[in-house]
Motif scaffolding. Structure first.
Motif, PDB file in Angstrom:
ATOM      1  N   PHE A 278       0.404  -1.349   0.232  1.00 17.52           N
ATOM      2  CA  PHE A 278       0.224   0.208  -0.046  1.00 17.52           C
ATOM      3  C   PHE A 278       0.440   0.937   0.340  1.00 17.52           C
ATOM      4  N   SER A 279       1.016   1.531  -1.347  1.00 14.21           N
ATOM      5  CA  SER A 279       2.229   2.406  -0.744  1.00 14.21           C
ATOM      6  C   SER A 279       1.812   3.894  -0.684  1.00 14.21           C
ATOM      7  N   ARG A 280       0.908   4.266  -0.951  1.00 14.13           N
ATOM      8  CA  ARG A 280      -0.298   5.527  -0.806  1.00 14.13           C
ATOM      9  C   ARG A 280       0.339   5.316   1.263  1.00 14.13           C
ATOM     10  N   TYR A 281       0.140   3.936   2.056  1.00 13.66           N
ATOM     11  CA  TYR A 281       0.473   4.431   3.668  1.00 13.66           C
ATOM     12  C   TYR A 281       1.263   3.998   3.847  1.00 13.66           C
ATOM     13  N   HIS A 282       2.636   3.530   3.076  1.00 21.67           N
ATOM     14  CA  HIS A 282       3.976   3.385   3.571  1.00 21.67           C
ATOM     15  C   HIS A 282       4.410   4.182   4.316  1.00 21.67           C
ATOM     16  N   ASP A 283       4.329   3.115   5.758  1.00 24.35           N
ATOM     17  CA  ASP A 283       5.375   4.531   6.395  1.00 24.35           C
ATOM     18  C   ASP A 283       4.492   5.841   7.058  1.00 24.35           C
ATOM     19  N   LYS A 284       3.217   5.083   6.677  1.00 23.45           N
ATOM     20  CA  LYS A 284       2.092   6.637   7.259  1.00 23.45           C
ATOM     21  C   LYS A 284       0.504   5.594   8.102  1.00 23.45           C
ATOM     22  N   PRO A 285       1.011   4.981   8.732  1.00 20.93           N
ATOM     23  CA  PRO A 285      -0.180   4.609   9.355  1.00 20.93           C
ATOM     24  C   PRO A 285      -1.151   5.095  10.477  1.00 20.93           C
ATOM     25  N   ASP A 286      -0.590   6.912  10.903  1.00 19.45           N
ATOM     26  CA  ASP A 286      -1.738   7.582  11.136  1.00 19.45           C
ATOM     27  C   ASP A 286      -2.400   8.412   9.703  1.00 19.45           C
ATOM     28  N   SER A 287      -2.123   8.084   9.707  1.00 15.84           N
ATOM     29  CA  SER A 287      -2.538   8.685   8.189  1.00 15.84           C
ATOM     30  C   SER A 287      -3.644   7.872   7.619  1.00 15.84           C
ATOM     31  N   CYS A 288      -3.288   7.076   7.221  1.00 23.73           N
ATOM     32  CA  CYS A 288      -4.606   5.917   6.812  1.00 23.73           C
ATOM     33  C   CYS A 288      -5.822   5.476   7.896  1.00 23.73           C
ATOM     34  N   SER A 289      -5.482   5.751   9.176  1.00 24.60           N
ATOM     35  CA  SER A 289      -6.172   5.018  10.915  1.00 24.60           C
ATOM     36  C   SER A 289      -6.966   6.289  10.733  1.00 24.60           C
ATOM     37  N   ALA A 290      -6.645   8.585  10.586  1.00 29.29           N
ATOM     38  CA  ALA A 290      -7.115   9.278  10.871  1.00 29.29           C
ATOM     39  C   ALA A 290      -8.386   8.758   9.427  1.00 29.29           C
ATOM     40  N   LEU A 291      -8.222   9.010   8.412  1.00 25.20           N
ATOM     41  CA  LEU A 291      -9.267   8.521   7.018  1.00 25.20           C
ATOM     42  C   LEU A 291     -10.302   7.431   7.285  1.00 25.20           C
ATOM     43  N   VAL A 292      -9.417   6.385   7.978  1.00 23.88           N
ATOM     44  CA  VAL A 292     -10.550   5.327   8.436  1.00 23.88           C
ATOM     45  C   VAL A 292     -11.348   5.664   8.882  1.00 23.88           C
ATOM     46  N   ASN A 293     -10.878   6.520  10.214  1.00 26.21           N
ATOM     47  CA  ASN A 293     -12.021   6.470  11.532  1.00 26.21           C
ATOM     48  C   ASN A 293     -13.144   7.699  11.229  1.00 26.21           C
ATOM     49  N   LYS A 294     -12.511   8.657  10.188  1.00 25.14           N
ATOM     50  CA  LYS A 294     -13.403   9.712   9.662  1.00 25.14           C
ATOM     51  C   LYS A 294     -14.636   8.961   9.661  1.00 25.14           C
ATOM     52  N   TYR A 295     -14.194   8.349   7.829  1.00 25.53           N
ATOM     53  CA  TYR A 295     -15.023   7.327   6.773  1.00 25.53           C
ATOM     54  C   TYR A 295     -16.003   6.745   8.215  1.00 25.53           C
ATOM     55  N   LEU A 296     -15.645   5.815   8.918  1.00 31.68           N
ATOM     56  CA  LEU A 296     -16.688   5.312   9.448  1.00 31.68           C
ATOM     57  C   LEU A 296     -17.526   6.365  10.587  1.00 31.68           C
ATOM     58  N   GLY A 297     -17.051   7.145  11.389  1.00 29.41           N
ATOM     59  CA  GLY A 297     -17.113   8.135  12.094  1.00 29.41           C
ATOM     60  C   GLY A 297     -18.668   9.254  11.030  1.00 29.41           C
ATOM     61  N   HIS A 298     -18.270   9.187  10.010  1.00 31.41           N
ATOM     62  CA  HIS A 298     -19.876  10.236   9.146  1.00 31.41           C
ATOM     63  C   HIS A 298     -20.366   8.886   8.529  1.00 31.41           C
ATOM     64  N   ARG A 299     -20.565   7.960   8.784  1.00 30.18           N
ATOM     65  CA  ARG A 299     -21.400   6.346   8.575  1.00 30.18           C
ATOM     66  C   ARG A 299     -22.329   5.930   9.369  1.00 30.18           C
ATOM     67  N   ASN A 300     -21.593   6.507  10.805  1.00 26.51           N
ATOM     68  CA  ASN A 300     -22.278   5.696  11.464  1.00 26.51           C
ATOM     69  C   ASN A 300     -22.118   4.443  12.055  1.00 26.51           C
ATOM     70  N   LEU A 301     -20.963   4.634  11.981  1.00 25.59           N
ATOM     71  CA  LEU A 301     -20.164   2.857  11.879  1.00 25.59           C
ATOM     72  C   LEU A 301     -18.874   2.978  13.490  1.00 25.59           C
ATOM     73  N   LEU A 302     -18.903   3.673  14.293  1.00 24.84           N
ATOM     74  CA  LEU A 302     -18.296   3.853  15.439  1.00 24.84           C
ATOM     75  C   LEU A 302     -19.603   3.262  16.513  1.00 24.84           C
ATOM     76  N   PRO A 303     -19.962   2.545  17.465  1.00 23.47           N
ATOM     77  CA  PRO A 303     -21.312   1.970  17.798  1.00 23.47           C
ATOM     78  C   PRO A 303     -20.560   3.542  19.327  1.00 23.47           C
ATOM     79  N   THR A 304     -19.631   3.310  19.547  1.00 27.89           N
ATOM     80  CA  THR A 304     -19.703   4.256  20.619  1.00 27.89           C
ATOM     81  C   THR A 304     -17.899   5.097  20.976  1.00 27.89           C
TER      82      THR A 304
END
Length: 441
Positions: free
Chosen positions: A351-377
């Motif tokens: 995953f060249s886009r996120y190589h040595d950039k796990p925080d960027s990947c994590s932030a994006l996925v968390n934002k995505y899940l949050g906007h779609r109400n997929l984080l129960p708490t």
């Protein structure tokens, strides 16, 4: 250095000047006594002194930087001489002690050191005499230089880290030092006192109450500062008092581990179309984390050398691969099943886009899940998928050793043999594989 505030321009012979007395801390380095620097602005051209005032402030910044440079240069030279003497003393077979420490001790010890120099015919060697008889004073540094010094002390360890890991290592230390300087000022490390440490603790207590901060955040800051102080003191034999001892703030609570329910992941997060608007690489990383329990950083670090799809058991290898693993037992081989296998086939080179950039990947996925109400708490996040993975293994009564090996945890029993094979691990992973409806991708 005492903060001077606004410096007013002085008039002399029709020209505006910066005029400052050399601070006593720098008097031995700058013998001018009074410093006068011309702004090159005539009083007639700036009768109200507006431009001259701005120029004086700029000159003052440059002057203070010059003084600090003199001090730091002298300190660096002194540190090099001290380190050379300390290392030479160890090579000769004695522990370095300053001449003041030796004179305060037993006279027999001092005589013994002189006799050692005589026996070695080293009385004419300045380095040997300084090393054995403590000719170089122990050196100190300013708080503002401690992080760079600490980096040098830890350079062997840091060499194993990726650029992102080094950044994440350094930033909390810079934050701790900058916070401490805000409270006590930029002091030499050997001038710090227990009162300074307690003032910093009180500063954090006030912030916890007024800003509703987590006690753990404060204790982390205090702990980082304490370790840097302790390690520098130990390496350089400063003999400093333990001013940060027992300074942690009580009341810190362990955060409850949050995990998704497996059926929630299967029917909600992995359901067809749910992740379609997430970019393909981030979606693939999520699939791998969900199905293998890898840490997000481990998944983002995968590449063509650590993804193996050709054998009977497709798998990924968690290896340093340009970064430092959390601990030795983190290195492991994990079979690919379900959506994780689909992800690896789609991105066999990683995953060249996120190589040595796990925080960027994590932030994006968390934002995505949050906007779609997929984080129960509020306690749920992308990382919760790893906790869910462990719960799924526990639910099928997987042996503790299998769970530890797959999670990259330390197994309590001594290690004998090579451990579970890929085939054995694959069977356990297939027993918990997600079976969502056919997903997009």
């Amino acid at each position: 250095m005492r903060r001077t505030g606004m410096i007013k321009p002085h008039k002399r012979a029709g020209i505006y000047y910066l005029v400052r007395r050399v601070p006593k801390d720098f008097a031995h380095l700058d013998t001018r006594g009074i410093v006068r620097l011309s702004t090159e602005i005539a009083v007639a051209d700036d009768p109200r002194g507006v431009r001259a005032g701005q120029r004086v402030q700029a000159l003052n910044v440059e002057l203070e930087a010059y003084w600090r440079g003199l001090r730091d240069g002298q300190s660096a030279e002194a540190r090099m001489r001290f380190e050379a003497a300390r290392k030479r003393a160890l090579a000769i077979g004695v522990t370095y002690e300053t001449i003041n420490d030796l004179l305060a001790g037993k006279i027999e010890d001092l005589v013994e050191r002189v006799e050692l120099l005589v026996d070695r015919k080293a009385l004419e060697s300045e380095l040997d005499v300084a090393a054995v008889l403590g000719g170089e004073p122990k050196v100190s540094i300013m708080l503002s230089n401690l992080v760079s010094e600490y980096e040098e002390m830890k350079k062997a360890e840091l060499a194993l880290k990726s650029p992102n890991q080094r950044r994440k290592w350094k930033n909390p230390r810079l934050l701790a030092i900058n916070n401490f300087i805000e409270v006590v000022g930029d002091k030499a490390i050997d001038r710090l006192t227990r009162s300074d440490a307690l003032r910093f603790r009180t500063w954090w207590l006030d912030r916890i109450v007024e800003e509703d901060l987590d006690i753990g955040t404060a204790n982390k800051n205090l702990g980082i500062l304490s370790r840097m102080y302790r390690d520098y003191n130990k390496l350089h034999q400063m003999g400093l008092p333990p001013i940060f001892a027992e300074i942690a703030i009580e009341g810190e609570m362990d955060k409850q581990r949050a995990a998704f329910k497996p059926e929630y992941v299967e029917k909600q997060i992995l359901a067809p179309g749910v992740l379609d608007d997430l970019n393909e690489q981030a979606r693939a990383v999520l699939w791998i984390v969900a199905e293998t329990g890898l840490r997000i950083s481990e998944a983002c670090a995968l590449d063509s050398t650590t993804i193996s799809l050709d054998g009977d058991v497709p798998y990924v290898m968690v290896r340093p691969n340009g970064r430092q693993l959390k601990v030795q037992h983190t290195a492991r081989d994990i079979p690919l099943v379900g959506v994780a296998l689909d992800a690896a086939k789609a991105f066999p080179n990683g995953f060249s886009r996120y190589h040595d950039k796990p925080d960027s990947c994590s932030a994006l996925v968390n934002k995505y899940l949050g906007h779609r109400n997929l984080l129960p708490t509020d306690d749920h996040s992308f990382y919760s998928l790893r906790h869910t993975f462990e719960d799924r293994l526990t639910a099928v009564d997987a042996p503790e050793k299998i769970i530890a090996v797959l999670m990259g945890h330390k197994h309590q029993r001594p290690k004998y043999g090579e451990g579970p094979s890929l085939e054995q691990k694959q069977r356990w992973l297939q027993s918990i594989v997600y079976k969502p409806a056919k997903h997009a991708g």
